[in-house]
Design an enzyme around this catalytic site. Sequence first.
Site, PDB file in Angstrom:
ATOM      1  N   GLY A  84     -32.557 -20.170  10.577  1.00 26.42           N
ATOM      2  CA  GLY A  84     -32.759 -20.805  11.874  1.00 26.42           C
ATOM      3  C   GLY A  84     -34.195 -21.069  12.273  1.00 26.42           C
ATOM      4  O   GLY A  84     -34.473 -22.013  13.013  1.00 26.42           O
ATOM      5  N   ASP A 133     -35.160 -18.411  15.927  1.00 29.12           N
ATOM      6  CA  ASP A 133     -34.854 -19.635  16.666  1.00 29.12           C
ATOM      7  C   ASP A 133     -34.423 -19.340  18.091  1.00 29.12           C
ATOM      8  O   ASP A 133     -34.845 -20.001  19.036  1.00 29.12           O
ATOM      9  CB  ASP A 133     -33.776 -20.451  15.930  1.00 29.12           C
ATOM     10  N   ASP A 144     -30.158 -14.595  21.718  1.00 28.90           N
ATOM     11  CA  ASP A 144     -28.859 -14.762  22.369  1.00 28.90           C
ATOM     12  C   ASP A 144     -28.399 -13.362  22.812  1.00 28.90           C
ATOM     13  O   ASP A 144     -28.880 -12.856  23.819  1.00 28.90           O
ATOM     14  CB  ASP A 144     -27.899 -15.428  21.373  1.00 28.90           C
ATOM     15  N   LYS A 189     -31.571 -17.421  25.655  1.00 31.62           N
ATOM     16  CA  LYS A 189     -30.400 -17.705  26.487  1.00 31.62           C
ATOM     17  C   LYS A 189     -30.453 -16.848  27.736  1.00 31.62           C
ATOM     18  O   LYS A 189     -30.678 -15.638  27.653  1.00 31.62           O
ATOM     19  CB  LYS A 189     -29.101 -17.433  25.722  1.00 31.62           C
ATOM     20  N   PHE A 216     -23.665 -23.297  23.499  1.00 37.12           N
ATOM     21  CA  PHE A 216     -23.940 -23.329  22.063  1.00 37.12           C
ATOM     22  C   PHE A 216     -24.778 -24.569  21.748  1.00 37.12           C
ATOM     23  O   PHE A 216     -24.390 -25.687  22.071  1.00 37.12           O
ATOM     24  CB  PHE A 216     -22.637 -23.352  21.270  1.00 37.12           C
ATOM     25  N   VAL A 217     -25.935 -24.340  21.139  1.00 33.14           N
ATOM     26  CA  VAL A 217     -26.833 -25.464  20.860  1.00 33.14           C
ATOM     27  C   VAL A 217     -27.085 -25.607  19.365  1.00 33.14           C
ATOM     28  O   VAL A 217     -26.962 -24.634  18.608  1.00 33.14           O
ATOM     29  CB  VAL A 217     -28.185 -25.290  21.595  1.00 33.14           C
ATOM     30  N   ASP A 272     -27.866 -24.346  13.635  1.00 32.04           N
ATOM     31  CA  ASP A 272     -26.824 -25.067  12.906  1.00 32.04           C
ATOM     32  C   ASP A 272     -25.437 -24.879  13.511  1.00 32.04           C
ATOM     33  O   ASP A 272     -25.190 -23.951  14.279  1.00 32.04           O
ATOM     34  CB  ASP A 272     -26.760 -24.577  11.465  1.00 32.04           C
ATOM     35  N   ARG A 308     -29.385 -28.622  11.370  1.00 29.57           N
ATOM     36  CA  ARG A 308     -30.660 -27.906  11.469  1.00 29.57           C
ATOM     37  C   ARG A 308     -31.833 -28.873  11.501  1.00 29.57           C
ATOM     38  O   ARG A 308     -32.879 -28.577  12.071  1.00 29.57           O
ATOM     39  CB  ARG A 308     -30.852 -26.971  10.269  1.00 29.57           C
TER      40      ARG A 308
HETATM   41  P1  XMP Z   1     -28.178 -12.901  18.622  1.00 30.98           P
HETATM   42  O1  XMP Z   1     -26.876 -13.026  19.353  1.00 30.98           O
HETATM   43  O2  XMP Z   1     -28.159 -11.841  17.596  1.00 30.98           O
HETATM   44  O3  XMP Z   1     -28.226 -14.282  17.897  1.00 30.98           O
HETATM   45  O4  XMP Z   1     -29.359 -12.856  19.563  1.00 30.98           O
HETATM   46  C1  XMP Z   1     -29.260 -14.663  17.162  1.00 30.98           C
HETATM   47  C2  XMP Z   1     -28.813 -15.563  16.041  1.00 30.98           C
HETATM   48  O5  XMP Z   1     -27.542 -16.167  16.276  1.00 30.98           O
HETATM   49  C3  XMP Z   1     -27.600 -17.548  16.061  1.00 30.98           C
HETATM   50  N1  XMP Z   1     -27.321 -18.221  17.346  1.00 30.98           N
HETATM   51  C4  XMP Z   1     -27.071 -19.519  17.495  1.00 30.98           C
HETATM   52  N2  XMP Z   1     -26.998 -20.485  16.586  1.00 30.98           N
HETATM   53  N3  XMP Z   1     -26.567 -22.053  18.285  1.00 30.98           N
HETATM   54  C5  XMP Z   1     -26.751 -21.757  16.989  1.00 30.98           C
HETATM   55  O6  XMP Z   1     -26.713 -22.668  16.161  1.00 30.98           O
HETATM   56  C6  XMP Z   1     -26.594 -21.121  19.275  1.00 30.98           C
HETATM   57  O7  XMP Z   1     -26.421 -21.447  20.457  1.00 30.98           O
HETATM   58  C7  XMP Z   1     -26.869 -19.785  18.842  1.00 30.98           C
HETATM   59  N4  XMP Z   1     -26.978 -18.626  19.500  1.00 30.98           N
HETATM   60  C8  XMP Z   1     -27.268 -17.688  18.547  1.00 30.98           C
HETATM   61  C9  XMP Z   1     -28.988 -17.852  15.567  1.00 30.98           C
HETATM   62  O8  XMP Z   1     -28.957 -17.932  14.177  1.00 30.98           O
HETATM   63  C10 XMP Z   1     -29.822 -16.677  15.970  1.00 30.98           C
HETATM   64  O9  XMP Z   1     -30.806 -16.371  15.026  1.00 30.98           O
END
Ligand code: XMP
Length: 177
Positions: A43, A99, A102, A130, A151-152, A158, A164
């Site tokens: 990412g 990236d 979340d 987020k 979700f982005v 991706d 990506r």
């Molecule tokens: P966490 O939940 O562990 O997430 O903070 C981090 C990883 O989850 C992926 N991620 C996303 N990927 N759109 C995506 O394409 C999203 O909205 C999204 N939210 C989380 C991402 O790989 C990140 O490193």
Amino acid sequence: MHDDIEKVLIDEEVIQKRLDLLAEKVTEEFRGESIVVVALLKGAILFMADLLRRVPLAMEIECLNVASYHGGTESSGEVSFLDRKLPDVSGKSVLLLDDILDTGRTLDAVMRKLKDQGAEEIKTCVLLTKDIERDITLEADFSGFTIGDEFVVGYGLDYQGKYRNLPYVGILKNSAI
Ligand code: XMP
């Protein structure tokens, strides 16, 4: 590919402008230090390339292959380390790039791992944060943009391995999911 996008959330020009500022802050933070940048694959690849070329500091660049989404639109909650060997961060200052922040589980797990490996200092830098309630109390030291709970894709993010390479961050049409 662009046809699958419902809405551009953050356009290319805005991202690039914000990176100028983010790079200045990172440079200020680590001035005079030698750092190891650890970017999370896949990412953070676009973010890493665009950000780091704006940071005029001595640095090593390492990548760490982790998975937490496993292809869907919801975080699995499990973080897997896919590399056989972790970067040598012992006694070093680390800038950890991802990236998006979340749930925070990914950054939390990676930070623990890097601390276990002896990292002296770890600062985190994400393109997106987020704006959600998190079980894990974690804030990135540097963040490009705050977004809502959606979700982005694009600019490294991706959906099932695709999108990506979009130069912007956007929201997918329902028909593409
Ligand atoms: P966490 O939940 O562990 O997430 O903070 C981090 C990883 O989850 C992926 N991620 C996303 N990927 N759109 C995506 O394409 C999203 O909205 C999204 N939210 C989380 C991402 O790989 C990140 O490193």
